[in-house]
Design an enzyme around this catalytic site. Structure first.
Site, short mmCIF file in Angstrom:
data_model
loop_
_atom_site.label_atom_id
_atom_site.label_comp_id
_atom_site.label_asym_id
_atom_site.label_seq_id
_atom_site.Cartn_x
_atom_site.Cartn_y
_atom_site.Cartn_z
CB VAL A 1 30.36 25.31 -34.85
CG1 VAL A 1 31.83 25.14 -34.52
CG2 VAL A 1 29.51 24.59 -33.80
CG ASP B 1 28.68 16.94 -39.40
OD1 ASP B 1 29.31 17.15 -40.46
OD2 ASP B 1 27.53 17.40 -39.20
N GLY C 1 27.17 22.17 -42.08
CA GLY C 1 27.48 21.17 -41.07
C GLY C 1 27.96 21.83 -39.80
CD GLU C 2 31.79 24.38 -39.11
OE1 GLU C 2 31.42 25.27 -38.32
OE2 GLU C 2 32.64 24.58 -39.99
N GLY C 3 27.05 21.63 -36.96
CA GLY C 3 26.01 21.92 -35.98
C GLY C 3 25.46 23.32 -36.13
#
Length: 883
Positions: free
Chosen positions: A630, A707, A849-851
Site C-alpha cells: 500500500v 484494511d 487488500g490494504e487498499g
C-alpha cells in the site's frame, strides 16, 4: 475564585473599570454548523437536495444560522424636557416566521431552477439513465432508517442552493436617518469560522483589513504608519439589536413580568426612561443601595429587567462586536509585511495583553524575547526553510507542492520577531498543576498577543517549521526554557480573507458543530438544539446526485471531440463525479488519502487462516515504516497513507501516521454469538465517520478504503451472505491462500455464524454488529462520512465491498459517492458489486487488500474528471461532427 480572578477584581476596582462578565453575546460572530459544504472547487457548485417524500426529518445541524448584523451606532437623542411626553418606543420587528436560510422543510417541494445558459438545445436533450440498475422491488438490505424507505436511485429533481448567495455590494453605511432600513440577516455558509462572511459593515477600500483596528482604544492613540482615517460616527446610543434577539428578549421578559415584585417593576419602568445625566453620574448611581432608583442602562446594554442578561456585566454591542471581530479576523500572516517599525507604545500594549493571559496558579510561566538582530533572524529563517523543504520532499506530489509554497521569508521581512518561551519549572507548588500546565498557559499568552495585535492592525505569523530546540540553541536560551512560539510581527499590506492554509487548499478546518458535545462525548448539539448522534447527523446529510450537474455532464460528454461513448464506463464515472460535486465539470479528486483500518477477529480461533494473529500488528508497523504494498502504490499515485487501529489485539507503539481509535481488542467468535456489542459497532461506525471528516477537513478530496486484519475475509463473507442472500459456498473465498481443507472449514464456519446470529432485515446495524469486524464497521462509517461530505469514496476489495453493503443498508443514497476501484479475486466481492450495481475500474485478479487495488484505480478516477474538464468540444475546437 482563582488568584487571577482576585487580582483582576482588585485591579478593576482600583482603576474604576467594569467587571467583565460572561453573559451571553448574541449577534457577536458567525454561528457554525453543518458539514464541510465549502470544499475547494466542488463546494462552490454543490447545491442542496430536494428531499424525497419519505426522507427523514431534517437534521438541525444542516441548518444555516445567519450571523446577526451590527448596524452603525445611532446618535444619542437630546434629552427631552422633564414635562415632555415620552416618545413611543419603536416596535420590535417580529422574528422571521419561515425557516432559516438554507433550511429545507421536509416534504416541501422547491421550484425548479432555471435552465443554465450553457445547457444544450432541446433537440439534444435526453432522459438521463440511472447510474445503477433500478430495483423492481425493495431489497431486504435497504433498511428504513427512522422514517421510512429511502429511494436508492439518483434524484432526478434539481437541487436548491444550500443558502442564498451573499450580496456582492453593500449599501452606503451612513444613509440619512429617515432612509436607514432595518439591517437584513446575511446568509452564510455553515462551514468554517474563517470562511463565513462577517457581519455586514461599512463598505471599505480594497485593502479592507489593512491596519484597521478591531476596536477603538480609549488611550493611548494608535500611532502606527498608514493608519486609515474613518469618518467619525456619532457617539451615544448603541445600535439596536437584531430582530431575532429583540424578539427573544421581549418573549423572555413577558414570561417573567408576573413573577417580578411590584417594586422591582416600578424601578424597572424608571430605568427604561433614559435621562441626560453624564456617565460619571450614572456610574456613581450604579453603586447606590438597592432602595435607590437604578440608573439608566449604558448605551447598548439591556435594562435591569432584561432577563436575557440578568446582570449588567456584559459589554455593550459595539464593544462585544469588536471583540468577536478580532477573533474572527485573526490570521496567520506569512507574507506582505511592511518595513515600517512597530511603535513602542503599540508593542507594549500588545505584550501587556499577552502578559494578562490566564495561567494555572497565576504562575505566568512565559517570557517574551523581542528580536531585532538581522543575523539571528537570518539563521532562524534558514533553519525554517530547510525544515520546510525536508518535509515537502517526504509528501506526495500534490501535498508537496502545497507544502513548499508555505512562506518562511516573513522572518526577515517583518519589522520584528517575538519569541514566546515557557519555564515549565515555574511555580512547582501552585494549586491545580499537572503534567503540562505551563505550556498550556503560555499558549494562552500567544493567543492574547495575537488578538491584541489584530486589534492594533498588526499581522502575526507563526513560524511552525523550525525545530524549537534548534531555535533555542540559536537564541542561546537558558536550558530551563522552552520555545512555545516564534512569531513574526508587523504592519501588513492587507489581511487575508481566509487562512492561508485554506486558501492554498491545504486544509479547511472543522465546523463548530463537529466539536460541541452535550453531557457525554458523541451527543452533538449546538446550544439551543436537540443533541443528536454523529451517525444520525451523517445519515441525514447524505443525498442523491445533483440532477442538474448530471445532465450537464452528459451533455458535455456528447459534445466533446470524440465519438459518443468511446470512453466507456469512464464517461459514467465523470457524470457521477459531477453529480456528487454538484457542478460540471467536477473538480479533479485530488489530493487523495487511503485509510487502512486494522482489527483482529475472534473467529481466528476456528482455524480459518494459516497466518498467526500477531501478523496484524506486525503489518501495521510495516505500514508505518513504509514497507508495504500500500505504501508503494500510494507513492506511485500520490496518495497519503493513514493507519487506524480500531481493534488490534496487541498494543501498538505511538507513531506518526497511526491513529489510535481502538474500540476493543479484537471481536468475539461469531460462531458462538455476536462478534460485537451494538455499542461497539456504533463506536466503530462513528470512528470511521470521524476519520473521513478529519481527512477531508485536512484538504483531501478523495477517500480510499484500506484494511488489515488476519481472518477478516471470513466475517466479510458472512456479511455478504447476510445482505445479499448468497449461499456461503458462493460468497466465501480462500483469503490469503488457504488449502482445500481449510477452505471447507471456512465455509462451514460462515454457516455456523449465520445460524448463531439470525439476520434481521430491519436492523442493518445489528447485522453488522453480529457478523462483522471492527474494521468492517469503521469502513462502513468511513463510506457514510465521505458520502455526507460529497467526496468520492474509492472502494478496494471484498472487505470494502462488505462494508459498502452495510453502509447502503443504513443509507442507500451513500452509493452516490461510491466507486469500485477493482474486482477482487474473492468470489464474495463479485456478489457484493453486482448487488450494489457498481462496475469496477480494474480487474487484475488481485486479493491483497490494504487498499492496493483501489490505489491503482485512482488515476482512472482522476482522469475521467480531468477529461470532462479539459477536453474541447466540437464547437470550441472547430471540429466537424459526424453526418
Amino acid at each position: 475564585m482563582t488568584n487571577d480572578d482576585r487580582e483582576d477584581t482588585y485591579r478593576g476596582e482600583q482603576e474604576g473599570s467594569r467587571w467583565r462578565g460572561s453573559g451571553p453575546a448574541p449577534g457577536a460572530g458567525p454561528l457554525l454548523g453543518g458539514l464541510l459544504d465549502g470544499l475547494p472547487e466542488s463546494g462552490k457548485g454543490t447545491q442542496a437536495r430536494e428531499p424525497s417524500p419519505a426522507a427523514p426529518p431534517h437534521n438541525p445541524f444542516r441548518r444555516s444560522f445567519p450571523e446577526p448584523e451590527m448596524p452603525p451606532a445611532q446618535p444619542e437623542p437630546h434629552p427631552a424636557p422633564e414635562n415632555a411626553a415620552d416618545p413611543a418606543p419603536a416596535p420590535t420587528p417580529p422574528p422571521a416566521s419561515g425557516p432559516a436560510a438554507g433550511y429545507q422543510v421536509p416534504g416541501r417541494s422547491e421550484p425548479d431552477q432555471p435552465e443554465p445558459e450553457h445547457s444544450r438545445p432541446a433537440s439534444h436533450t435526453r432522459t438521463p439513465a440511472p447510474l445503477a440498475p433500478p430495483m423492481s422491488e425493495p431489497r431486504f438490505n435497504v433498511i428504513p432508517f427512522r422514517s421510512g424507505t429511502r429511494n436508492p436511485g439518483p434524484a432526478q429533481t434539481p437541487q436548491v442552493p444550500l443558502a442564498p448567495q451573499a450580496p456582492q455590494e453593500q449599501r452606503d453605511p451612513h444613509p440619512p436617518e429617515a432612509e436607514r432600513p432595518q439591517p437584513p440577516e446575511p446568509a452564510m455558509n455553515p462551514g468554517h469560522a474563517d470562511e463565513n462572511p462577517a457581519a455586514a459593515e461599512p463598505k471599505q477600500s480594497d485593502t479592507v483589513h489593512a491596519h484597521e483596528a478591531a476596536a477603538p482604544l480609549e488611550a493611548p492613540q494608535h500611532t502606527g504608519p498608514h493608519q486609515r482615517t474613518e469618518p467619525e460616527e456619532p457617539q451615544g446610543k448603541a445600535p439596536a439589536l437584531v430582530p431575532a434577539i429583540q424578539a427573544a428578549r421581549q418573549a423572555l421578559n413577558e414570561q417573567t413580568q408576573d413573577a417580578r415584585p411590584k417594586g422591582a417593576e416600578a424601578q424597572s419602568a424608571k430605568a427604561q426612561n433614559p435621562d441626560s445625566r453624564d456617565s460619571e453620574t450614572r456610574g456613581a448611581e450604579a453603586k447606590q443601595t438597592a432602595q435607590d432608583t437604578p440608573a439608566a442602562p449604558a448605551a447598548g446594554r439591556p435594562g435591569a429587567d432584561d432577563v436575557w442578561n440578568g446582570t449588567d456585566h456584559a459589554f455593550d454591542d459595539a464593544e462585544r462586536a469588536a471583540v468577536y471581530r478580532a477573533i474572527r479576523e485573526r490570521r496567520d500572516v506569512r507574507a506582505g509585511f511592511r518595513p515600517e517599525p512597530v511603535p513602542a507604545d503599540v508593542l507594549t500594549r500588545v505584550l501587556e495583553a499577552a502578559h494578562q493571559a490566564p495561567s494555572v496558579g497565576h504562575t505566568q510561566p512565559w517570557d517574551f524575547l523581542v528580536i531585532d538582530d538581522p543575523e539571528l533572524r537570518s539563521r532562524v529563517r534558514d533553519l525554517a526553510q530547510n525544515e520546510r523543504d525536508t518535509q515537502a520532499h517526504s509528501r506526495p506530489a500534490t501535498r508537496a507542492h502545497a507544502f513548499s509554497g508555505l512562506k518562511v521569508e516573513a522572518v526577515l521581512e517583518s519589522p520584528l520577531n517575538v519569541v514566546v518561551t515557557v519555564d515549565p519549572s515555574r511555580g512547582p507548588h501552585s494549586p491545580g498543576r499537572h503534567s503540562k500546565p505551563a505550556s498550556y498557559s503560555a499558549a494562552l499568552a500567544v493567543e492574547n498577543l495575537w488578538l491584541a495585535a489584530r486589534a492594533e492592525g498588526l499581522g502575526v505569523g507563526w513560524v511552525a517549521f523550525a525545530d524549537e530546540r534548534e531555535v533555542a540553541r540559536i537564541l542561546d536560551l537558558p536550558s530551563h526554557l522552552e520555545v512555545v512560539a516564534y512569531l513574526c510581527v508587523g504592519y501588513v499590506e492587507e489581511f487575508p480573507t481566509e487562512p492561508e492554509l485554506s486558501l492554498g487548499g491545504w486544509a479547511k478546518g472543522r465546523p463548530l458543530s463537529w466539536a460541541v458535545h452535550r453531557d457525554r462525548y458523541g451527543r452533538r448539539g449546538l446550544p439551543g438544539q436537540e443533541p443528536t448522534t454523529l451517525l444520525e447527523e451523517t445519515i441525514t446529510a447524505i443525498g442523491a446526485l445533483n440532477a442538474r450537474a448530471v445532465e450537464e455532464a452528459r451533455d458535455r460528454q456528447d459534445r466533446m471531440t470524440k465519438p459518443q461513448g468511446s470512453l466507456g464506463i469512464l464517461e459514467e464515472v465523470s457524470v457521477q463525479l459531477a453529480g456528487l460535486a454538484g457542478e460540471c465539470p467536477p473538480p479533479v479528486p485530488e489530493p487523495a488519502a487511503v485509510a487502512v483500518f486494522a482489527g483482529d477477529h475472534g473467529v481466528y480461533a476456528q482455524g480459518v487462516t494459516a497466518w498467526p494473529q500477531e501478523v496484524t500488528a506486525q503489518m501495521v508497523q510495516n505500514f508505518l515504516d513504509g514497507g508495504a504494498v500500500v505504501n508503494a502504490f500510494a507513492e506511485q499515485v500520490g496518495a497519503e497513507v493513514t493507519v487506524i487501529d480500531v481493534g488490534v489485539v496487541g498494543d501498538l507503539p505511538k507513531g506518526s501516521g497511526l491513529l489510535p481509535r481502538k474500540v476493543a481488542r479484537g471481536t468475539a467468535d461469531f460462531t458462538q454469538g455476536p462478534a460485537m456489542t451494538r455499542d461497539q459497532a456504533l463506536q466503530a461506525l462513528e470512528g470511521g465517520i470521524e476519520i473521513a471528516r478529519d481527512l477531508v477537513s485536512a484538504g483531501n478530496r478523495c477517500l480510499i478504503t484500506g484494511d488489515m486484519g488476519i481472518g477478516n475475509t471470513t466475517p466479510a463473507a458472512a456479511l455478504v451472505c447476510a445482505f445479499t442472500g448468497a449461499d456461503p459456498s458462493v460468497a466465501t473465498g480462500r483469503g490469503t491462500g488457504i488449502d482445500d481443507a481449510t477452505y471447507e472449514r471456512k465455509v462451514e464456519v460462515v454457516r455456523q455464524a449465520l445460524k448463531a446470529n439470525p439476520v434481521d432485515p430491519e436492523d442493518p446495524i445489528g447485522t453488522l454488529a453480529a457478523l462483522g469486524g471492527l474494521e468492517h464497521a469503521a469502513l462502513a462509517g468511513f463510506i457514510l462520512g465521505g458520502a455526507a461530505l460529497r467526496v468520492p469514496v474509492l472502494l478496494d476489495g471484498v472487505i470494502a465491498g462488505s462494508a459498502a453493503l452495510a453502509a447502503a443498508a443504513i443509507s442507500p443514497e451513500s452509493l452516490s459517492a461510491c466507486f469500485a476501484g477493482h474486482r477482487s479475486a474473492e468470489p464474495g466481492h463479485a456478489v457484493a458489486l453486482e448487488h450494489l450495481g457498481l462496475t469496477p475500474l480494474v480487474d487484475l485478479e488481485m486479493r491483497l487488500g490494504e487498499g492496493s487495488g483501489a490505489l491503482l484505480a485512482l488515476p482512472l478516477l482522476q482522469g475521467s474528471a480531468r477529461a470532462l474538464r479539459n477536453v474541447a468540444t466540437f464547437d470550441t475546437a472547430g471540429v466537424s461532427t459526424a453526418q
